[in-house]
Design a protein around this motif. Structure first.
Motif, mmCIF file in Angstrom:
data_model
loop_
_atom_site.group_PDB
_atom_site.id
_atom_site.type_symbol
_atom_site.label_atom_id
_atom_site.label_comp_id
_atom_site.label_asym_id
_atom_site.label_seq_id
_atom_site.Cartn_x
_atom_site.Cartn_y
_atom_site.Cartn_z
ATOM 1 N N PHE A 72 0.970 -1.201 -0.156
ATOM 2 C CA PHE A 72 -0.195 -0.078 0.038
ATOM 3 C C PHE A 72 0.826 1.364 -0.096
ATOM 4 O O PHE A 72 0.792 2.280 -0.537
ATOM 5 C CB PHE A 72 -0.988 0.024 1.118
ATOM 6 N N GLU A 73 1.936 1.167 0.848
ATOM 7 C CA GLU A 73 3.107 2.466 0.697
ATOM 8 C C GLU A 73 3.611 2.507 -0.438
ATOM 9 O O GLU A 73 3.843 3.889 -0.993
ATOM 10 C CB GLU A 73 3.800 2.079 2.053
ATOM 11 N N ASN A 74 4.083 1.643 -1.131
ATOM 12 C CA ASN A 74 4.632 1.726 -2.541
ATOM 13 C C ASN A 74 3.547 2.540 -3.560
ATOM 14 O O ASN A 74 3.844 3.103 -4.388
ATOM 15 C CB ASN A 74 5.043 0.322 -2.983
ATOM 16 N N ALA A 75 2.244 1.897 -3.600
ATOM 17 C CA ALA A 75 1.317 2.362 -4.316
ATOM 18 C C ALA A 75 1.011 3.882 -4.217
ATOM 19 O O ALA A 75 0.534 4.435 -5.136
ATOM 20 C CB ALA A 75 0.015 1.612 -4.216
ATOM 21 N N LEU A 126 -12.478 1.328 -10.881
ATOM 22 C CA LEU A 126 -11.652 0.600 -12.079
ATOM 23 C C LEU A 126 -10.327 1.334 -11.981
ATOM 24 O O LEU A 126 -9.435 0.459 -12.250
ATOM 25 C CB LEU A 126 -12.448 1.119 -13.045
ATOM 26 N N SER A 127 -10.111 2.551 -11.759
ATOM 27 C CA SER A 127 -8.746 3.107 -11.628
ATOM 28 C C SER A 127 -8.844 4.353 -10.969
ATOM 29 O O SER A 127 -9.101 5.245 -11.285
ATOM 30 C CB SER A 127 -8.559 3.454 -13.261
ATOM 31 N N THR A 128 -8.021 4.200 -9.991
ATOM 32 C CA THR A 128 -8.054 5.322 -8.812
ATOM 33 C C THR A 128 -6.776 4.955 -8.053
ATOM 34 O O THR A 128 -5.955 4.087 -8.267
ATOM 35 C CB THR A 128 -9.039 5.441 -7.785
ATOM 36 N N THR A 129 -6.322 6.184 -7.211
ATOM 37 C CA THR A 129 -4.973 6.198 -6.482
ATOM 38 C C THR A 129 -5.307 6.161 -5.055
ATOM 39 O O THR A 129 -6.391 6.719 -4.579
ATOM 40 C CB THR A 129 -4.153 7.437 -6.902
ATOM 41 N N ILE A 130 -4.445 5.621 -4.377
ATOM 42 C CA ILE A 130 -4.533 5.853 -2.798
ATOM 43 C C ILE A 130 -3.901 7.098 -2.052
ATOM 44 O O ILE A 130 -2.758 7.285 -2.531
ATOM 45 C CB ILE A 130 -4.169 4.491 -2.093
ATOM 46 N N LEU A 131 -4.656 7.805 -1.248
ATOM 47 C CA LEU A 131 -4.028 8.894 -0.485
ATOM 48 C C LEU A 131 -3.099 8.463 0.455
ATOM 49 O O LEU A 131 -2.275 8.993 0.768
ATOM 50 C CB LEU A 131 -4.928 9.907 -0.378
ATOM 51 N N ARG A 132 -3.790 7.689 1.439
ATOM 52 C CA ARG A 132 -3.159 7.064 2.506
ATOM 53 C C ARG A 132 -4.013 5.722 3.049
ATOM 54 O O ARG A 132 -5.064 5.816 2.624
ATOM 55 C CB ARG A 132 -3.271 8.242 3.693
#
Length: 139
Positions: free
Chosen positions: A82-85, A103-109
């Protein structure tokens, strides 16, 4: 009886074992007189089946295994993934059971139990499957 193929089922055995086999009915083989229950493709002969019942989607637990290959990337299980993402702003696909949440998103924390997405949603790790999209084959 092929209408059971692809459905989540509980197979009750005739040998007196009380716990049913739970999973997706992967194959109904009339020649070999058996069925195969996924995800591990357990073989059960017709003689050993007392009853087959459908299961609701929520009755099967999410996999707790190590990270495995997914057709679009890798299933994230560990905190470092998760940290690398987050660090690399990797595209993540998110599933809840058999439905796509994103479908396609990014992780903030993230923390031990939940993940915050770029659009502000907060999702629980134990209820969702996070697949980081890989760039395999791209040089």
């Amino acid at each position: 009886m092929r209408h059971w193929i692809g459905r989540k089922v509980a197979v009750y055995r005739a040998t007196g074992i009380r716990e049913p086999l739970k999973g997706t009915l992967v194959e109904w083989d009339e020649e070999a007189e058996c069925v195969r229950i996924g995800p591990k493709r357990i073989k059960v002969s017709f003689d050993n089946i007392a009853m087959i019942r459908p299961l609701p989607e929520e009755s099967l637990p999410l996999k707790k295994a190590r990270s495995e290959v997914h057709k679009v990337g890798y299933v994230m299980k560990k905190a470092i993934q998760f940290e690398n993402a987050i660090y690399f702003k990797s595209q993540v696909m998110i599933w809840r059971r058999a439905k796509i949440v994103a479908l396609s998103t990014t992780i903030l924390r993230h923390d031990e139990d939940q993940v915050e997405l770029a659009d502000g949603r907060v999702l629980r790790k134990d209820k969702h499957m996070f697949v980081v999209r890989s760039r395999r084959g791209i040089r």
